[in-house]
Enzyme design. Structure first.
Site, PDB file in Angstrom:
ATOM      1  N   ASP A  56      10.307  59.343  14.441  1.00  0.00           N
ATOM      2  CA  ASP A  56      11.580  60.014  14.666  1.00  0.00           C
ATOM      3  C   ASP A  56      12.575  59.018  15.234  1.00  0.00           C
ATOM      4  OD1 ASP A  56      13.508  62.163  15.313  1.00  0.00           O
ATOM      5  OD2 ASP A  56      11.793  63.489  15.033  1.00  0.00           O
ATOM      6  N   HIS A  65      17.298  63.735  18.713  1.00  0.00           N
ATOM      7  CA  HIS A  65      16.405  64.423  17.785  1.00  0.00           C
ATOM      8  C   HIS A  65      14.940  64.193  18.133  1.00  0.00           C
ATOM      9  CE1 HIS A  65      14.453  65.321  13.884  1.00  0.00           C
ATOM     10  NE2 HIS A  65      15.515  66.056  13.610  1.00  0.00           N
ATOM     11  N   SER A 103      13.026  70.415  11.288  1.00  0.00           N
ATOM     12  CA  SER A 103      12.436  69.445  12.217  1.00  0.00           C
ATOM     13  C   SER A 103      11.796  70.165  13.390  1.00  0.00           C
ATOM     14  CB  SER A 103      13.506  68.492  12.753  1.00  0.00           C
ATOM     15  OG  SER A 103      14.029  67.671  11.752  1.00  0.00           O
TER      16      SER A 103
END
Length: 788
Positions: A146, A222, A564
């Site tokens: 990520d 994120h 996600s």
């Protein structure tokens, strides 16, 4: 004369410069991933030896006429793939691809990132069920590919005193950098942190330091959000300002589960971060190197929330890396993608990957839009700040004051100041629309969802009083504005609403990637769905909650949506299952989640699709919504090994070289010795494609008894899709201590009389205690549907 020579020199220099530019353009370097045949690969997996060997490989395999531009090695792969990534000219790439020692040369491509109350919604409790049985996922390491991790002053990444060190099989580490003090940030919770930037830098022609931290530190948010969702430590009183406030429940806590918020799905699992994504982009070469490192480090689960769309399996770095991972018993969980407004929009469709779609939970962040005529409309918002007055103020449509989409700099400030502006979807993000209204002097904003989003509107961390509404709601608001001489309104923020929401849960998110599977339509994708809307988890201190540079706010937790987030939930649940069932294969764990998933909402109806407000189908929700506790004891599982996946690739008519990219075997696969069809792959779902002029289709399966009843008999309950006769042979499956596996075949006979392109049903095997459910999806030929 001297002047003429000087001019001539200038002309010559200019001509040389132009020629250099032309040659530079003709010889432009791009990044390619070169998959090398095993027989020609270095024997050592040591990084220094690999780098030296592949540098020599390039020198030996590129003739003089194609090396005017010197190739540059970026990465060497040994665990997720066999080969390297390098900067090459197109001519060099073409030449390498023609070599017997090279299996494939794949251009580097960009993966896009697919961007609490959820533990209790999933039935996870520290005092019972899977969470208790797995000890919170203790001794399991989840690797996250990520945007990195932000552990600075983040309780989600602290290690409780009772948390043991990672298992001895984990060999990873944390890498220090100027912005990342590994000795200070890493502990028994965060046990690994590495970064891979060369692919991004090469593609953008700049160094990372110009845009963000050249370290494992997450400046985007994120990666921090997904890692804490899957495996964050328990946090007391976590919230985004006053939204989603609650007391997180850790292992051993006596707090009731209904106030758990947020806690990672596997709160005792360990986290290893592999930063491969920069500025929201994940280069294939970076992703593959992250897989390589995670496999070498010995993680138990890999969570990857990005992907490529419609890429063949051998050219998709996620599929390639995941294939090597499952050979080591590592489960790979991936996101279905956020481009779900249409058919075949699902990402990560390889059968060896566990693919998650996104759905809602029983919590919303609501607001009311109150108009001057007394009409009241439900909206969503996580605006934090001074609310609007209860007194109504002027209301305008962006299209009447300069920009229907509320583009920055295009709104007429004299007509916007002090007013609420209605902004259409498109062109820019919701956050940017709100910022544009604020800069023009607006008092508030109403953000309209796209028509194809149906009933869904997304809660966003706006910088001014703002709320999101569905397209249909916006049409009513716009009608009021058009028909009223002096339209007025206000936004009333209701905060967090749990349980008594305006609609049942779960519901499938409009953005969630949908099937059919574009590459292999006989493999149902997504596999399952999990919470992916309005989820609270940890956030970076380097980015605002809105993602806007103009937003000075910094928060420890943020509310996000996307597949996600759903993928992160599944990754954590998989960690719990891996701890409880260490002997189960990745395929068995996927099977357990799929066959025990549920398909009805809190009102007892089939889970609805927010884009249509109608019942969702298996092409939207997969096998259904995950049920962690039931998955721990599924009764039967559909197993699959590397050998099964190779047969699947043969059935897809992949060449021996293409298969070797994935298998990395020295000997080439002989597909002539592997008869069978794609539909015979031992998957826990049935996806059948009827061909024009074709007849019945038979698919075969093998199930293994893992239930507590060692001697038992299962019988099927079939719900036939419209227009299909479904026949199951044999009609019973008898298991004993000595007979733990059984084969069966299902024949699907088209009867006609259908008006839809797709019809759906299910097969449920039951022995009285267990119910093992497999969805059925039928794709009809367009000509046949049109004729009916």
């Amino acid at each position: 004369m001297a002047r003429l020579v000087w001019v001539a020199c200038l002309l010559l220099a200019a001509a040389t410069a132009v020629a250099a530019v032309v040659e530079s353009e003709a010889e432009a370097l791009s990044t390619y991933i070169v998959h090398v045949a095993q027989a020609h690969a270095p024997r050592s997996s040591r990084p220094s030896m690999l780098s030296s060997a592949y540098s020599s490989f390039l020198r030996d395999h590129l003739p003089e006429h194609v090396v005017r531009q010197t190739p540059r090695l970026l990465y060497s792969y040994a665990h997720a793939a066999t080969g390297f990534a390098a900067r090459l000219t197109e001519a060099q790439a073409v030449h390498l691809a023609s070599q017997e020692s090279v299996l494939a040369v794949v251009p580097d491509m960009t993966h896009q990132l697919h961007t609490t109350q959820s533990p209790s919604f999933l039935g996870l409790s520290a005092s019972s069920g899977l969470l208790q049985a797995s000890d919170g996922g203790a001794n399991i390491v989840i690797g996250f590919i990520d945007s990195g991790v932000y552990p600075k002053d983040r309780a989600s990444f602290t290690a409780p005193p009772s948390l043991p060190p990672p298992p001895s099989t984990f060999r990873g580490s944390c890498v220090s950098a100027p912005d990342f003090n590994a000795s200070a940030y890493c502990n028994n919770k965060l046990v690994g942190a590495k970064f891979f930037k060369l692919g991004y830098e090469a593609a953008h022609g700049s160094v990372i330091e110009e845009t963000e931290s050249s370290s494992p530190l997450d400046t985007n948010g994120h990666g921090t959000h997904t890692a804490s969702t899957a495996a964050g430590s328990a946090v007391v009183d976590a919230a985004f300002f006053d939204y989603a406030r609650g007391k997180a429940v850790g292992m051993g806590s006596n707090s009731p589960p209904h106030i758990a918020n947020p806690v990672g799905m596997a709160p005792a699992a360990h986290i290893a971060a592999y930063k491969a994504c920069w500025a929201g982009e994940c280069a294939s070469s970076n992703v593959l190197m992250a897989f390589d490192e995670a496999i070498k480090d010995g993680v138990n689960v890999i969570s990857v929330s990005s992907g490529l769309y419609r890429a063949s399996f051998y050219s998709d770095s996620t599929a390639v890396g995941a294939f090597s991972a499952i050979r080591k018993g590592i489960i790979v969980s991936a996101s279905a993608g956020n481009y779900g407004l249409g058919e075949s929009t699902v990402f990560n469709v390889a059968p060896w990957i566990l693919t998650a779609g996104a759905s809602t939970i029983n919590r919303q962040f609501l607001a009311n839009i109150v108009l001057g005529n007394g009409e009241n409309f439900t909206a969503t918002s996580i605006y934090e700040g001074t609310p609007l007055s209860t007194n109504k103020i002027p209301l305008v449509y962006g299209g009447d004051v300069g920009s229907s989409e509320c583009e920055a700099g295009k709104l007429n400030a004299s007509e916007v100041i002090g007013k609420i502006v209605v902004c259409d979807a498109g062109i820019n993000s919701r956050q940017v629309k709100g910022e544009a209204v604020k800069l023009a002097g607006g008092a508030g904003a109403i953000l309209v969802s796209s028509k194809v989003f149906g009933e869904q509107s997304v809660a966003t961390a706006h910088v001014l009083p703002a709320a999101g509404v569905s397209f249909a709601t916006a049409e009513n608001i716009k009608k009021y504005i058009r028909e009223t001489e002096s339209p007025v309104g206000t936004i009333v923020f209701l905060g967090t609403v749990i349980g008594r929401t305006t609609r049942p849960a779960p519901r499938m998110a409009s953005f969630s990637g949908r099937g059919p599977n574009f590459i292999a339509p006989e493999i149902l994708k997504p596999d399952v769905t999990a919470p992916g809307v309005d989820i609270l988890a940890a956030w970076t201190g380097e980015n605002s909650p809105s993602g806007l540079d103009s937003d000075p706010r910094r928060v420890k937790f943020n509310i996000m949506y996307g597949t996600s987030v759903a993928c992160a939930h599944v990754s954590g649940i998989v960690a719990l299952l891996r701890q409880v069932h260490p002997d189960w294969s990745p395929a068995a764990i996927k099977s357990a989640l799929m066959t025990t998933a549920y398909n009805v909402d809190s009102a007892g109806d089939i889970i609805k699709d927010m884009s249509t407000s109608k019942e969702s189908t298996p092409f939207v929700r997969g096998a259904g919504h995950v049920d962690p506790n039931r998955a721990a004891d599924p009764g039967l599982v559909y197993n699959a090994s590397t050998n099964d996946y190779i047969s699947f690739l043969c059935a897809l008519r992949y060449t021996a070289q293409q298969i070797a990219v994935l298998t990395r075997d020295g000997s080439m696969t002989d597909c002539s010795r592997r008869p069978g069809s794609v539909g015979d792959h031992n998957y826990p779902a049935f996806s059948v494609v009827f061909r024009s002029g074709g007849g019945a289709v038979t698919q075969r399966r093998v199930v293994q008894n893992v239930g507590s009843n060692t001697t038992t008999t299962y019988t099927p309950n079939v719900t036939s899709p419209a227009g299909v006769r479904v026949t199951v042979q044999p009609s019973t499956l008898k298991f004993s201590v000595l007979r733990k596996t059984q084969e069966y075949a299902v024949t699907f006979t088209p009867l006609g009389n259908v008006t839809d392109k797709y019809t759906f049903g299910s097969i449920v095997w039951s022995d009285g205690k267990y119910k093992v459910t497999s969805p059925i999806a039928i794709t009809w030929p367009a000509t046949q549907v049109a004729a009916m």
